[in-house]
Design an enzyme around this catalytic site. Structure first.
Site, short mmCIF file in Angstrom:
data_model
loop_
_atom_site.label_atom_id
_atom_site.label_comp_id
_atom_site.label_asym_id
_atom_site.label_seq_id
_atom_site.Cartn_x
_atom_site.Cartn_y
_atom_site.Cartn_z
N GLY A 42 -46.46 -25.19 6.07
CA GLY A 42 -47.49 -25.81 6.90
C GLY A 42 -47.77 -25.04 8.18
O GLY A 42 -47.49 -23.84 8.30
N VAL A 43 -48.30 -25.78 9.14
CA VAL A 43 -48.61 -25.18 10.44
C VAL A 43 -47.33 -24.70 11.10
O VAL A 43 -47.25 -23.60 11.64
CB VAL A 43 -49.33 -26.23 11.33
N CYS A 44 -46.29 -25.52 11.03
CA CYS A 44 -45.06 -25.24 11.76
C CYS A 44 -44.50 -23.85 11.44
O CYS A 44 -44.29 -23.03 12.33
CB CYS A 44 -44.03 -26.32 11.43
N GLY A 178 -53.64 -26.95 29.61
CA GLY A 178 -52.27 -26.71 30.11
C GLY A 178 -51.27 -27.61 29.42
O GLY A 178 -50.37 -28.15 30.05
N ILE A 181 -48.95 -25.87 23.94
CA ILE A 181 -49.38 -24.59 23.35
C ILE A 181 -49.84 -23.65 24.46
O ILE A 181 -49.44 -22.47 24.51
CB ILE A 181 -50.54 -24.79 22.34
N GLU A 200 -56.60 -26.61 33.38
CA GLU A 200 -56.22 -27.92 32.81
C GLU A 200 -57.07 -28.98 33.51
O GLU A 200 -57.14 -29.00 34.73
CB GLU A 200 -54.73 -28.16 33.06
N VAL A 233 -63.62 -26.16 32.08
CA VAL A 233 -64.41 -24.99 31.71
C VAL A 233 -65.67 -25.56 31.07
O VAL A 233 -65.60 -26.22 30.04
CB VAL A 233 -63.64 -24.10 30.69
N GLY A 266 -55.57 -29.29 22.23
CA GLY A 266 -55.04 -30.33 21.36
C GLY A 266 -55.38 -30.10 19.90
O GLY A 266 -55.99 -29.09 19.54
N HIS A 439 -16.70 -27.50 30.29
CA HIS A 439 -17.02 -26.92 31.59
C HIS A 439 -16.82 -25.42 31.55
O HIS A 439 -15.82 -24.96 30.98
CB HIS A 439 -16.09 -27.52 32.66
#
Ligand code: FAD
Ligand code: NAD
Length: 465
Positions: A42-44, A178, A181, A200, A233, A266, A439
């Site tokens: 897929g896209v991933c 922004g 992606i 953005e 934009v 998006g 630690h």
């Protein structure tokens, strides 16, 4: 099985689809998986998570070398062999996609490459061939969203898939959006040498995340990129030697010139592209298919998973939904719990969160207590020169349970897994504070934040004493 060609037909071979198909096959079902791309993943795997992370790895090497002079190690300016970088990225993608096709073979999943169109509630058509199914899982994903005023035919105007091709390193790159992606690609291209401008239209980049965490990322990004928030934009005009963007925003210039433009505003679900009007499945105006917590649509034998059922559009969400859908079809009493899905921006520094953000906790009127552990007090962060990081934890005051964690800093994407586990196991601040973390690690900062809430911290002054 009755007269159907298969028990389970899966549409889409991305993370949601291949997981659903493999799980159903492992549980004994006869499975057909239909994928319109020439391979699985897929896209991933093909144009998303994996190629972007391969390029981010290259960016990290470049940035680490650049920043090493502060600890007394100086490297020469890097020479970038774009063909080799591309080969590295493709080899990672190929290994994973080939691996998936082997796994499908080994499980006896019948993979058909072609585009599926629904004919009825029990059948699809692929290349004029009708295939019937008892149950179906739709995992057809999402596509790039577009905005008006952009000359998409111009090859200097990029989608995320184009940006991942790495055809060139533009001198001046405009990124519209922004979100994750936009920022991951800004990290890649600014490391490779582009002068990046991010526009953005919301008041902050990554608008879904908490501002205090985002500001740490924004401060670092601003050292190499121009960022204009609350800016639109309105148009991009293509000229032979440049692209001219018209901007609308208080602090932005009215227009600016670029050599390439990435539109990253998006993604939209593919629900309207599947012929679902021939079925009884409801698809909303945006193209999302509504599914319940068992991933079943309004049509009892048709399930839907992944990007096509809604936000967050993330691979790990798709994977888990795919498993639930397959198991429900096989008669298991399971459902998908969406309360602890981690989000990660693999930027420099990384930004990650899981459970409720502080913004969401306030909106929901939850009585919570916040405990922030600044990485300036972490030995590991200081010795790794990443003391700008921050770990924020939110606890429900009445139960003491951890309800949300946000981290900004190196490896935040790895650290957030600890928080995902603690939230999904409903751990309290006291339980986390009593957990022994190694630690010195950055993961320790989650333990320290819980100690702050618990009132047992000793590494910094204890505000509760
Ligand atoms: P998809 O992966 O979109 O797969 C759907 C499949 O269905 C596609 O292969 C498509 O070809 C096929 N298909 C569509 N229609 C049909 C049809 N009619 N017939 C047959 N097949 C069809 N998420 C993360 O969690 N981590 C990340 O780091 C991350 N990075 C990303 C980077 C980029 C640049 C992008 C674009 C996305 C990224 N994502 C990331 C999001 C992630 O890729 C998606 O959330 C995930 O792929 C969704 O999986 P899915 O199975 O729902 O759909
Ligand atoms: P997004 O929704 O995360 O971000 C898009 C950004 O564009 C938003 O901040 C939005 O306000 C802005 N925007 C929208 N229209 C605009 C306009 N006209 N002008 C300026 N800004 C505008 O979407 P994305 O970054 O394109 O990513 C798509 C999907 O892929 C997301 O769901 C994301 O979760 C997923 N993804 C995940 C990862 C990851 O997990 N690391 C990486 C990449 C993508």
């Amino acid at each position: 099985m009755t007269d159907f060609d298969c028990d389970v037909l899966v549409v889409g071979g991305g993370p949601g689809g291949y997981t659903a198909a493999f799980r159903a096959a492992d549980l004994g079902k006869k499975v057909i998986l239909v994928e319109k791309r020439g391979n699985l993943g897929g896209v991933c795997l093909n144009v998303g998570c994996i190629p972007s992370k391969a390029l981010l790895h290259v960016a990290e090497i470049i940035n680490s070398a650049k920043e090493a002079d502060s600890v007394g190690v100086e490297f020469n300016k890097p020479k970038i062999d774009l063909d080799k970088v591309r080969d590295f990225k493709s080899s990672v993608v190929n290994k994973l996609t080939c691996g998936l096709s082997c796994l499908a073979d080994q499980r006896g999943v019948d993979v058909i490459y072609g585009s599926a169109t629904f004919k009825t509630d029990h059948s699809i058509v692929v290349d004029d061939k009708e295939i019937s199914f008892e149950n179906c899982i739709i995992a057809a994903g999402s596509s790039v969203a577009q905005i008006p005023g952009i000359p998409y035919d111009d090859e200097r105007v990029w989608s995320s898939s184009d940006a991942l091709k790495l055809s060139e390193i533009p001198k001046r790159l405009l990124i519209i959006g922004g979100g994750i992606i936009g920022l991951e690609m800004a990290t890649v291209y600014s490391a490779l040498g582009s002068k990046v401008t991010i526009v953005e239209y919301m008041p902050q980049i990554v608008p879904v995340a908490d501002k205090d965490l985002v500001m740490v990322l924004q401060k670092k990004l601003k050292a190499s990129c121009d960022i204009y928030t609350k800016t639109k934009v309105t148009e991009v005009v293509a000229e032979s030697d440049k692209l001219i963007a018209k901007l609308e925003g208080k602090k932005a210039p009215e227009s600016a010139e670029f050599d390439a433009v990435l539109v990253a505003v998006g993604r939209r679900p593919n629900g309207k592209l599947l012929g679902l009007e021939n079925t009884s499945v409801n698809v909303d105006d945006a193209g999302f298919i509504a599914a319940n917590s068992q991933l079943c649509t309004n049509c009892p034998n048709i399930f839907a998973v992944g990007d096509i059922v809604g936000q967050p559009m993330l691979a790990h969400k798709a994977v888990h939904e795919g498993k639930v859908a397959a198991e429900v079809i096989c008669g298991h009493d399971v459902s998908f719990n969406s309360s602890a899905i981690p989000s990660v921006a693999y930027t420099d520094p990384e930004l990650a969160w899981v459970g409720l953000t502080e913004k969401e906790a306030k909106e929901q009127g939850i009585d919570f207590e916040k405990a922030n552990f600044p990485w300036a007090a972490s030995g590991r962060a200081l010795s790794s020169e990443v003391a700008n990081g921050k770990t924020k934890t939110l606890f429900d005051k009445s139960t003491g349970k951890l309800i949300g964690v946000g981290v900004v800093g190196k490896n935040a994407g790895e650290l957030i897994s600890i928080a995902a586990l603690a939230i999904s196991k409903e751990m309290t601040g006291e339980e986390i504070a009593k957990t022994v973390f190694p630690h010195p690690t950055l993961g320790e900062t989650i333990g320290f934040a819980a100690e702050l809430f618990d009132g047992s911290i000793t590494d910094i002054m204890n505000p509760k004493v």
